[in-house]
Design a protein around this motif. Sequence first.
Motif, PDB file in Angstrom:
ATOM      1  N   LYS A 239      34.634  -1.053  75.220  1.00  0.00           N
ATOM      2  CA  LYS A 239      36.047  -0.912  75.542  1.00  0.00           C
ATOM      3  C   LYS A 239      36.237  -0.871  77.055  1.00  0.00           C
ATOM      4  N   LEU A 240      37.398  -1.341  77.467  1.00  0.00           N
ATOM      5  CA  LEU A 240      37.753  -1.310  78.882  1.00  0.00           C
ATOM      6  C   LEU A 240      38.871  -0.298  79.089  1.00  0.00           C
ATOM      7  N   ASP A 241      38.889   0.355  80.227  1.00  0.00           N
ATOM      8  CA  ASP A 241      39.952   1.312  80.531  1.00  0.00           C
ATOM      9  C   ASP A 241      41.121   0.632  81.239  1.00  0.00           C
ATOM     10  N   ARG A 242      41.169  -0.691  81.109  1.00  0.00           N
ATOM     11  CA  ARG A 242      42.223  -1.502  81.746  1.00  0.00           C
ATOM     12  C   ARG A 242      42.328  -2.819  80.993  1.00  0.00           C
ATOM     13  N   GLU A 243      43.285  -3.638  81.405  1.00  0.00           N
ATOM     14  CA  GLU A 243      43.415  -4.969  80.813  1.00  0.00           C
ATOM     15  C   GLU A 243      42.265  -5.849  81.314  1.00  0.00           C
ATOM     16  N   PRO A 244      41.761  -6.761  80.458  1.00  0.00           N
ATOM     17  CA  PRO A 244      40.696  -7.667  80.901  1.00  0.00           C
ATOM     18  C   PRO A 244      41.144  -8.455  82.134  1.00  0.00           C
ATOM     19  N   THR A 245      40.207  -8.734  83.014  1.00  0.00           N
ATOM     20  CA  THR A 245      40.513  -9.502  84.215  1.00  0.00           C
ATOM     21  C   THR A 245      41.022 -10.890  83.841  1.00  0.00           C
ATOM     22  N   ASN A 246      42.128 -11.291  84.441  1.00  0.00           N
ATOM     23  CA  ASN A 246      42.689 -12.614  84.183  1.00  0.00           C
ATOM     24  C   ASN A 246      42.404 -13.510  85.381  1.00  0.00           C
ATOM     25  N   TRP A 247      41.316 -14.268  85.303  1.00  0.00           N
ATOM     26  CA  TRP A 247      40.929 -15.098  86.456  1.00  0.00           C
ATOM     27  C   TRP A 247      41.802 -16.339  86.607  1.00  0.00           C
ATOM     28  N   LEU A 248      42.636 -16.623  85.580  1.00  0.00           N
ATOM     29  CA  LEU A 248      43.541 -17.766  85.642  1.00  0.00           C
ATOM     30  C   LEU A 248      44.930 -17.390  86.136  1.00  0.00           C
ATOM     31  N   GLU A 249      45.111 -16.125  86.471  1.00  0.00           N
ATOM     32  CA  GLU A 249      46.429 -15.661  86.910  1.00  0.00           C
ATOM     33  C   GLU A 249      46.873 -16.415  88.152  1.00  0.00           C
ATOM     34  N   MET A 250      48.113 -16.914  88.129  1.00  0.00           N
ATOM     35  CA  MET A 250      48.652 -17.639  89.266  1.00  0.00           C
ATOM     36  C   MET A 250      48.933 -16.674  90.396  1.00  0.00           C
ATOM     37  N   SER A 251      48.506 -17.024  91.597  1.00  0.00           N
ATOM     38  CA  SER A 251      48.659 -16.128  92.739  1.00  0.00           C
ATOM     39  C   SER A 251      50.095 -16.021  93.202  1.00  0.00           C
ATOM     40  N   THR A 252      50.960 -16.949  92.749  1.00  0.00           N
ATOM     41  CA  THR A 252      52.363 -16.913  93.176  1.00  0.00           C
ATOM     42  C   THR A 252      53.248 -16.148  92.203  1.00  0.00           C
ATOM     43  N   THR A 253      52.658 -15.560  91.175  1.00  0.00           N
ATOM     44  CA  THR A 253      53.436 -14.821  90.188  1.00  0.00           C
ATOM     45  C   THR A 253      52.863 -13.434  90.000  1.00  0.00           C
ATOM     46  N   ASP A 254      53.690 -12.424  90.054  1.00  0.00           N
ATOM     47  CA  ASP A 254      53.183 -11.072  89.870  1.00  0.00           C
ATOM     48  C   ASP A 254      53.116 -10.727  88.386  1.00  0.00           C
ATOM     49  N   LYS A 255      52.701  -9.521  88.086  1.00  0.00           N
ATOM     50  CA  LYS A 255      52.471  -9.123  86.703  1.00  0.00           C
ATOM     51  C   LYS A 255      53.756  -9.137  85.861  1.00  0.00           C
ATOM     52  N   LYS A 256      54.892  -9.058  86.493  1.00  0.00           N
ATOM     53  CA  LYS A 256      56.155  -9.070  85.766  1.00  0.00           C
ATOM     54  C   LYS A 256      56.693 -10.478  85.619  1.00  0.00           C
TER      55      LYS A 256
END
Length: 260
Positions: A239-256
């Motif tokens: 188990k992780l104590d956080r959300e899995p790392t998203n390496w595909l996350e776009m750098s121009t968009t925040d989490k919201k």
Amino acid sequence: MKKVDKLRLMSKTDIPFPQAGLTVTQPSIYDISYAGEDYVMKGAKILLINKNSIDSEDKVALDNMTNFEILLKLIRDKDPNVKLTVSFAMLTLQLLFPNYKVDLTNDNQLRFTNISDSSDMHFVNKTNFQELQFIIGSVFCLNEDLEEMESYERMGEMAKKIAEKLKERHQKLNSLKEKPEDEVESVFADIASILSIGNHMDINTIVQYSIYQLLDQFKRFQLKQAFDIDIIVLSNGGKLDREPTNWLEMSTTDKKGKST
């Protein structure tokens, strides 16, 4: 001040500097290595001189000077150590403007003369130097307000830690020779080596990257490594104590999902 377009940085295209009628070339890691990484980066930092970050007893005098005027003061200084430092800045300018010869005019301007056409001259002075500083900071990833890209110093520290871990592992297997005492450390060499092995790439391809490209690839590589580790943990019932790392996350968009 308008930011340098990220796509320009990522694609390694020349960056317009319309205030002086010039374009700034993004040097490759190979170009920088030929000139000397330490010299070039020192030169870039000199060109990014900021009176607010200078420790000086004569604060009043500095307050009455622009950053460009402080640079001119350094250029005109006769002290051998200062002249050596200034030579690094001129070397960096030569990489950024390879088709131009740079010199100082009598009316306190930096003159850029086209090597192929001496009538083609452009000038940098206190009215447009700030724009040039921002471009230089973006090209060398030294701008303090970088939001989407880690700076040269921070990425260098990360690369050094990873390189040290790899070195320790290889030393345990007795497959790595000791580093010569006179070998100069290099942030770019460490990162290029890590990417070459980690991404199974020819290092001769990697050294053709610009600084921005190199650091962006390294940042994405780190995210991918973290993602792979997270998947292994989850696949084995961990188990992780956080959300899995998203390496595909776009750098121009925040989490919201909002554009930044």
